[in-house]
Design a protein around this motif. Structure first.
Motif, PDB file in Angstrom:
ATOM      1  N   TYR A 198      -9.754   9.027  -1.889  1.00 56.31           N
ATOM      2  CA  TYR A 198     -10.088   8.235  -0.718  1.00 56.31           C
ATOM      3  C   TYR A 198      -9.911   6.745  -0.993  1.00 56.31           C
ATOM      4  N   GLU A 199     -10.312   6.328  -2.211  1.00 53.58           N
ATOM      5  CA  GLU A 199     -10.140   4.913  -2.555  1.00 53.58           C
ATOM      6  C   GLU A 199      -8.658   4.544  -2.577  1.00 53.58           C
ATOM      7  N   ARG A 200      -7.834   5.448  -3.129  1.00 51.97           N
ATOM      8  CA  ARG A 200      -6.399   5.160  -3.136  1.00 51.97           C
ATOM      9  C   ARG A 200      -5.843   5.111  -1.724  1.00 51.97           C
ATOM     10  N   ARG A 201      -6.314   6.049  -0.876  1.00 47.56           N
ATOM     11  CA  ARG A 201      -5.847   6.022   0.519  1.00 47.56           C
ATOM     12  C   ARG A 201      -6.306   4.756   1.223  1.00 47.56           C
ATOM     13  N   ALA A 202      -7.603   4.396   1.012  1.00 47.38           N
ATOM     14  CA  ALA A 202      -8.106   3.173   1.636  1.00 47.38           C
ATOM     15  C   ALA A 202      -7.346   1.949   1.137  1.00 47.38           C
ATOM     16  N   LEU A 203      -7.085   1.948  -0.172  1.00 57.40           N
ATOM     17  CA  LEU A 203      -6.324   0.837  -0.732  1.00 57.40           C
ATOM     18  C   LEU A 203      -4.911   0.807  -0.161  1.00 57.40           C
ATOM     19  N   ALA A 204      -4.316   2.001   0.005  1.00 54.60           N
ATOM     20  CA  ALA A 204      -2.971   2.051   0.581  1.00 54.60           C
ATOM     21  C   ALA A 204      -2.985   1.551   2.026  1.00 54.60           C
ATOM     22  N   VAL A 205      -4.017   2.000   2.810  1.00 55.13           N
ATOM     23  CA  VAL A 205      -4.123   1.531   4.202  1.00 55.13           C
ATOM     24  C   VAL A 205      -4.331   0.025   4.238  1.00 55.13           C
ATOM     25  N   GLU A 206      -5.212  -0.463   3.334  1.00 59.17           N
ATOM     26  CA  GLU A 206      -5.457  -1.909   3.282  1.00 59.17           C
ATOM     27  C   GLU A 206      -4.182  -2.663   2.926  1.00 59.17           C
ATOM     28  N   ARG A 207      -3.440  -2.129   1.972  1.00 65.44           N
ATOM     29  CA  ARG A 207      -2.197  -2.790   1.597  1.00 65.44           C
ATOM     30  C   ARG A 207      -1.193  -2.750   2.733  1.00 65.44           C
ATOM     31  N   GLU A 208      -1.105  -1.597   3.433  1.00 61.66           N
ATOM     32  CA  GLU A 208      -0.197  -1.515   4.572  1.00 61.66           C
ATOM     33  C   GLU A 208      -0.600  -2.500   5.656  1.00 61.66           C
ATOM     34  N   SER A 209      -1.932  -2.582   5.906  1.00 55.93           N
ATOM     35  CA  SER A 209      -2.410  -3.545   6.898  1.00 55.93           C
ATOM     36  C   SER A 209      -2.087  -4.972   6.471  1.00 55.93           C
ATOM     37  N   GLN A 210      -2.292  -5.246   5.178  1.00 56.43           N
ATOM     38  CA  GLN A 210      -1.983  -6.587   4.685  1.00 56.43           C
ATOM     39  C   GLN A 210      -0.493  -6.874   4.790  1.00 56.43           C
TER      40      GLN A 210
END
Length: 336
Positions: A198-210
């Motif tokens: 989940y942390e990797r997914r959240a980090l991936a979503v955050e990176r995509e958003s960024q």
């Protein structure tokens, strides 16, 4: 292992480098050593062959813990026979006489003795602790107890056996208990794995958003730069048009001044030339008036000739010629 070569009434023994042979006759030791080679009379003595090389023995021992849970201990022991004569007197290492169908059981007997000593030491050590303590962090402690048990055992020393190395490889409960104990750990590991996922997914979503935000910001910056460029180009175009209009106005004004000055010069020239031409014409007219009608006619005829178009052929009859002469001379035809 040594070999026996049978001959009539005699036997030839050839020992190996790692075999200690003991020859006994009438209850007394006749020969003892490694790598022996000799003859003996059939039926007159007994031979015992003891291996002197290190022997590794691994086995599994099951003992109960303090809370009556079975614990499986994997043990690995390395031993060697230091006193071959003592071992030959306590264990079955007989080489001759022996039935060919039976093998010596000395090593098996030592293995059984070692296993019993290990079982006794592990039972007393693990039986004093609960299962949780036995299978978590007690491997080194139980292993030291096991090694000390072999060091203190008088039976092995009396039979000439020396334990070289003792290793306790593992302590494990029964399969069902182990699965039950492993379940919370597996759940914890699974939870940690899910949390990491989940942390990797959240980090991936955050990176995509960024990344999307950065792309949008880049597009906005590019749009602002384009707008600034368009404004600057418009300003430059207006300034260029204004400069060009000002230059054109200056050029038009200069041209107008030049035309005015030229017109004034032409006007002055025309006035001067007109006055001169008028004076010339007046002088010319006065000269013609003073010269008489004949000169005036000649001059007029000359001017007429200059301004008349060219003719190919002109036929002048006598009548026409007489009329012309009369016109220029001022006389008239008779009867007219």
């Amino acid at each position: 292992m040594g070999t026996l070569h049978h001959h009539p009434f005699l036997i030839r023994y050839q020992g190996g480098a790692g075999d200690h042979v003991v020859q006994i006759r009438a209850g007394r030791t006749v020969r003892s050593g490694v790598g022996q080679s000799f003859w003996l009379r059939a039926g007159r003595c007994a031979l015992a062959e003891v291996p002197t090389a290190n022997r590794a023995h691994s086995f599994l021992v099951q003992v109960p813990s303090a809370d009556q849970q079975n614990v499986s201990a994997q043990v690995a022991i390395t031993y060697r026979i230091e006193d071959a004569e003592a071992a030959a007197s306590h264990y079955d290492f007989d080489l001759y006489p022996r039935d060919a169908s039976n093998d010596a059981q000395g090593l098996w007997q030592i293995d059984e003795t070692v296993t019993r000593i290990a079982h006794s030491a592990l039972a007393s050590s693990i039986g004093a602790m609960p299962l949780s303590d036995a299978i978590s962090g007690s491997l080194e402690r139980v292993g030291s107890v096991l090694a000390q048990a072999f060091a203190d055992d008088e039976q092995l020393r009396a039979t000439g056996v020396a334990v070289v190395d003792v290793r306790l490889m593992s302590l494990r409960p029964d399969e069902g208990v182990e699965s039950s104990l492993r379940a919370p750990l597996l759940e914890q590991l699974q939870a940690e794995a899910d949390r990491a996922l989940y942390e990797r997914r959240a980090l991936a979503v955050e990176r995509e958003s960024q990344i999307s935000e950065n792309e949008m910001q880049s597009k906005l910056d590019l749009a602002r730069k384009r707008a600034d460029l368009v404004d600057q180009e418009g300003h430059n175009a207006r300034r260029e048009a204004e400069e060009k209009a000002a230059a054109d106005a200056i050029a038009v004004e200069a041209e107008a001044r030049r035309i005015v000055e030229k017109a004034k010069a032409y006007e002055a020239d025309w006035k001067t030339a007109g006055a001169a031409r008028t004076a010339t014409d007046a002088s010319y007219v006065r000269a013609l008036g003073e010269a008489g009608p004949e000169v005036a006619r000649a001059v007029a005829l000359k001017e007429l000739a200059k301004n008349m178009p060219s003719f190919g052929d002109i036929t002048i009859t006598a009548d026409v010629l007489s009329d012309l002469v009369s016109a220029f001379t001022g006389s008239k035809k008779a009867g007219k």
